[in-house]
Design a protein around this motif. Structure first.
Motif, PDB file in Angstrom:
ATOM      1  N   TYR A  67      -7.017  -2.049  -1.047  1.00  0.00           N
ATOM      2  CA  TYR A  67      -5.652  -2.399  -1.454  1.00  0.00           C
ATOM      3  C   TYR A  67      -4.765  -1.159  -1.547  1.00  0.00           C
ATOM      4  CZ  TYR A  67      -1.801  -3.986  -4.372  1.00  0.00           C
ATOM      5  OH  TYR A  67      -0.553  -4.256  -4.874  1.00  0.00           O
ATOM      6  N   ILE A  68      -5.286  -0.098  -2.122  1.00  0.00           N
ATOM      7  CA  ILE A  68      -4.512   1.141  -2.269  1.00  0.00           C
ATOM      8  C   ILE A  68      -4.099   1.676  -0.902  1.00  0.00           C
ATOM      9  CG2 ILE A  68      -4.692   3.576  -2.950  1.00  0.00           C
ATOM     10  CD1 ILE A  68      -6.346   2.518  -5.398  1.00  0.00           C
ATOM     11  N   CYS A  69      -5.032   1.715   0.025  1.00  0.00           N
ATOM     12  CA  CYS A  69      -4.706   2.209   1.370  1.00  0.00           C
ATOM     13  C   CYS A  69      -3.689   1.312   2.058  1.00  0.00           C
ATOM     14  CB  CYS A  69      -5.980   2.310   2.205  1.00  0.00           C
ATOM     15  SG  CYS A  69      -7.103   3.568   1.589  1.00  0.00           S
ATOM     16  N   CYS A  70      -3.864   0.010   1.942  1.00  0.00           N
ATOM     17  CA  CYS A  70      -2.915  -0.928   2.555  1.00  0.00           C
ATOM     18  C   CYS A  70      -1.538  -0.829   1.902  1.00  0.00           C
ATOM     19  CB  CYS A  70      -3.450  -2.353   2.476  1.00  0.00           C
ATOM     20  SG  CYS A  70      -4.824  -2.654   3.606  1.00  0.00           S
ATOM     21  N   SER A  71      -1.495  -0.571   0.601  1.00  0.00           N
ATOM     22  CA  SER A  71      -0.210  -0.417  -0.090  1.00  0.00           C
ATOM     23  C   SER A  71       0.553   0.784   0.447  1.00  0.00           C
ATOM     24  CB  SER A  71      -0.420  -0.250  -1.597  1.00  0.00           C
ATOM     25  OG  SER A  71      -0.963  -1.408  -2.146  1.00  0.00           O
ATOM     26  N   LEU A  72      -0.151   1.882   0.679  1.00  0.00           N
ATOM     27  CA  LEU A  72       0.504   3.067   1.231  1.00  0.00           C
ATOM     28  C   LEU A  72       0.964   2.820   2.665  1.00  0.00           C
ATOM     29  CD1 LEU A  72      -1.814   5.822  -0.227  1.00  0.00           C
ATOM     30  CD2 LEU A  72       0.540   5.288  -0.917  1.00  0.00           C
ATOM     31  N   LEU A  73       0.155   2.100   3.419  1.00  0.00           N
ATOM     32  CA  LEU A  73       0.552   1.743   4.781  1.00  0.00           C
ATOM     33  C   LEU A  73       1.790   0.845   4.756  1.00  0.00           C
ATOM     34  CD1 LEU A  73      -0.329   2.133   7.714  1.00  0.00           C
ATOM     35  CD2 LEU A  73      -1.725   0.077   7.490  1.00  0.00           C
ATOM     36  N   TRP A  74       1.827  -0.111   3.824  1.00  0.00           N
ATOM     37  CA  TRP A  74       2.991  -0.989   3.657  1.00  0.00           C
ATOM     38  C   TRP A  74       4.240  -0.175   3.332  1.00  0.00           C
ATOM     39  CZ3 TRP A  74       3.914  -6.320   3.788  1.00  0.00           C
ATOM     40  CH2 TRP A  74       5.132  -6.726   3.222  1.00  0.00           C
ATOM     41  N   SER A  75       4.102   0.747   2.381  1.00  0.00           N
ATOM     42  CA  SER A  75       5.274   1.538   1.981  1.00  0.00           C
ATOM     43  C   SER A  75       5.804   2.353   3.154  1.00  0.00           C
ATOM     44  CB  SER A  75       4.959   2.438   0.785  1.00  0.00           C
ATOM     45  OG  SER A  75       4.087   3.470   1.143  1.00  0.00           O
ATOM     46  N   TRP A  76       4.922   2.738   4.056  1.00  0.00           N
ATOM     47  CA  TRP A  76       5.331   3.496   5.231  1.00  0.00           C
ATOM     48  C   TRP A  76       5.963   2.590   6.278  1.00  0.00           C
ATOM     49  CZ3 TRP A  76       1.355   6.362   8.845  1.00  0.00           C
ATOM     50  CH2 TRP A  76       2.042   7.135   9.773  1.00  0.00           C
ATOM     51  N   LEU A  77       5.273   1.511   6.654  1.00  0.00           N
ATOM     52  CA  LEU A  77       5.733   0.652   7.748  1.00  0.00           C
ATOM     53  C   LEU A  77       6.891  -0.268   7.372  1.00  0.00           C
ATOM     54  CD1 LEU A  77       2.276  -0.323   9.290  1.00  0.00           C
ATOM     55  CD2 LEU A  77       3.870   1.463  10.050  1.00  0.00           C
ATOM     56  N   VAL A  78       6.893  -0.757   6.137  1.00  0.00           N
ATOM     57  CA  VAL A  78       7.918  -1.722   5.719  1.00  0.00           C
ATOM     58  C   VAL A  78       9.067  -1.044   4.981  1.00  0.00           C
ATOM     59  CG1 VAL A  78       8.345  -3.781   4.308  1.00  0.00           C
ATOM     60  CG2 VAL A  78       6.244  -3.608   5.668  1.00  0.00           C
ATOM     61  N   GLU A  79       8.733  -0.090   4.112  1.00  0.00           N
ATOM     62  CA  GLU A  79       9.765   0.524   3.284  1.00  0.00           C
ATOM     63  C   GLU A  79      10.210   1.900   3.768  1.00  0.00           C
ATOM     64  OE1 GLU A  79       9.359  -0.567  -1.064  1.00  0.00           O
ATOM     65  OE2 GLU A  79       7.276  -0.806  -0.381  1.00  0.00           O
ATOM     66  N   GLY A  80       9.558   2.424   4.794  1.00  0.00           N
ATOM     67  CA  GLY A  80       9.979   3.687   5.386  1.00  0.00           C
ATOM     68  C   GLY A  80       9.646   4.935   4.588  1.00  0.00           C
ATOM     69  N   SER A  81       8.712   4.834   3.654  1.00  0.00           N
ATOM     70  CA  SER A  81       8.310   5.979   2.844  1.00  0.00           C
ATOM     71  C   SER A  81       6.989   6.542   3.390  1.00  0.00           C
ATOM     72  CB  SER A  81       8.144   5.550   1.384  1.00  0.00           C
ATOM     73  OG  SER A  81       7.664   6.616   0.611  1.00  0.00           O
ATOM     74  N   VAL A  82       7.075   7.669   4.050  1.00  0.00           N
ATOM     75  CA  VAL A  82       5.886   8.277   4.645  1.00  0.00           C
ATOM     76  C   VAL A  82       4.970   8.822   3.547  1.00  0.00           C
ATOM     77  CG1 VAL A  82       5.080  10.083   6.219  1.00  0.00           C
ATOM     78  CG2 VAL A  82       7.224   8.892   6.694  1.00  0.00           C
ATOM     79  N   PRO A  83       3.688   8.455   3.578  1.00  0.00           N
ATOM     80  CA  PRO A  83       2.764   8.975   2.571  1.00  0.00           C
ATOM     81  C   PRO A  83       2.649  10.499   2.661  1.00  0.00           C
ATOM     82  CG  PRO A  83       1.776   7.161   3.797  1.00  0.00           C
ATOM     83  CD  PRO A  83       3.045   7.521   4.494  1.00  0.00           C
ATOM     84  N   ASP A  84       2.598  11.158   1.501  1.00  0.00           N
ATOM     85  CA  ASP A  84       2.430  12.611   1.506  1.00  0.00           C
ATOM     86  C   ASP A  84       0.946  12.952   1.378  1.00  0.00           C
ATOM     87  OD1 ASP A  84       1.756  12.367  -1.215  1.00  0.00           O
ATOM     88  OD2 ASP A  84       3.729  13.002  -1.896  1.00  0.00           O
ATOM     89  N   LYS A  85       0.655  14.252   1.322  1.00  0.00           N
ATOM     90  CA  LYS A  85      -0.749  14.679   1.277  1.00  0.00           C
ATOM     91  C   LYS A  85      -1.462  14.167   0.040  1.00  0.00           C
ATOM     92  CE  LYS A  85       0.191  19.189  -0.804  1.00  0.00           C
ATOM     93  NZ  LYS A  85       0.122  20.640  -0.621  1.00  0.00           N
ATOM     94  N   TRP A  86      -0.737  13.967  -1.049  1.00  0.00           N
ATOM     95  CA  TRP A  86      -1.351  13.475  -2.289  1.00  0.00           C
ATOM     96  C   TRP A  86      -1.675  11.991  -2.169  1.00  0.00           C
ATOM     97  CZ3 TRP A  86      -3.127  17.396  -4.630  1.00  0.00           C
ATOM     98  CH2 TRP A  86      -2.450  18.605  -4.580  1.00  0.00           C
ATOM     99  N   ASP A  87      -0.775  11.242  -1.539  1.00  0.00           N
ATOM    100  CA  ASP A  87      -1.049   9.823  -1.296  1.00  0.00           C
ATOM    101  C   ASP A  87      -2.304   9.670  -0.436  1.00  0.00           C
ATOM    102  OD1 ASP A  87       1.304   8.974  -2.632  1.00  0.00           O
ATOM    103  OD2 ASP A  87       2.484   9.158  -0.795  1.00  0.00           O
ATOM    104  N   ILE A  88      -2.354  10.444   0.633  1.00  0.00           N
ATOM    105  CA  ILE A  88      -3.484  10.350   1.561  1.00  0.00           C
ATOM    106  C   ILE A  88      -4.778  10.811   0.893  1.00  0.00           C
ATOM    107  CG2 ILE A  88      -4.421  11.260   3.728  1.00  0.00           C
ATOM    108  CD1 ILE A  88      -1.436  11.325   4.706  1.00  0.00           C
ATOM    109  N   SER A  89      -4.723  11.900   0.145  1.00  0.00           N
ATOM    110  CA  SER A  89      -5.918  12.385  -0.556  1.00  0.00           C
ATOM    111  C   SER A  89      -6.422  11.355  -1.558  1.00  0.00           C
ATOM    112  CB  SER A  89      -5.612  13.694  -1.289  1.00  0.00           C
ATOM    113  OG  SER A  89      -5.222  14.690  -0.386  1.00  0.00           O
ATOM    114  N   GLY A  90      -5.516  10.792  -2.332  1.00  0.00           N
ATOM    115  CA  GLY A  90      -5.902   9.773  -3.310  1.00  0.00           C
ATOM    116  C   GLY A  90      -6.488   8.544  -2.650  1.00  0.00           C
TER     117      GLY A  90
END
Length: 107
Positions: A67-90
């Motif tokens: 769910y966490i990974c999909c949420s970050l993908l959603w925020s990128w693809l739908v909301e236009g917020s590119v995950p940063d290194k902390w998002d990806i690391s987490g």
């Protein structure tokens, strides 16, 4: 492998369902957004029952990492917020934890 597909589909269903409530409440969208959102949340709950697990809590724990990974993908693809290194690391830490729970040898 089939369980991973169910986990992924459940995450997309939950995130889109919750986003419809977010859009209505926080973005001023029509109350009609709640109908597909509610249906999506029902789909999420049903999909999660299809994963291969004898224990609901363990299934939910594994789902949390996905769910966490999909949420970050959603925020990128739908909301236009590119995950940063902390998002990806987490997210990677969460996936590792989910993998340990899912793949651990059990008797």
């Amino acid at each position: 492998m089939k369980s991973f597909v169910y986990y992924f589909l459940a995450a997309v269903a939950e995130i889109s369902g919750c986003f419809s409530f977010w859009a209505w409440q926080r973005m001023g969208k029509s109350v009609l957004w709640l109908l597909p959102g509610t249906l999506s949340l029902l789909l999420f709950a049903w999909l999660l029952t299809l994963v291969e697990s004898n224990i609901a809590g363990r299934a939910y724990a594994v789902y949390g990492g996905i769910y966490i990974c999909c949420s970050l993908l959603w925020s990128w693809l739908v909301e236009g917020s590119v995950p940063d290194k902390w998002d990806i690391s987490g997210a990677l830490v969460c996936l590792l934890g989910a993998a340990i729970i899912l793949l651990a040898p059990r008797s």
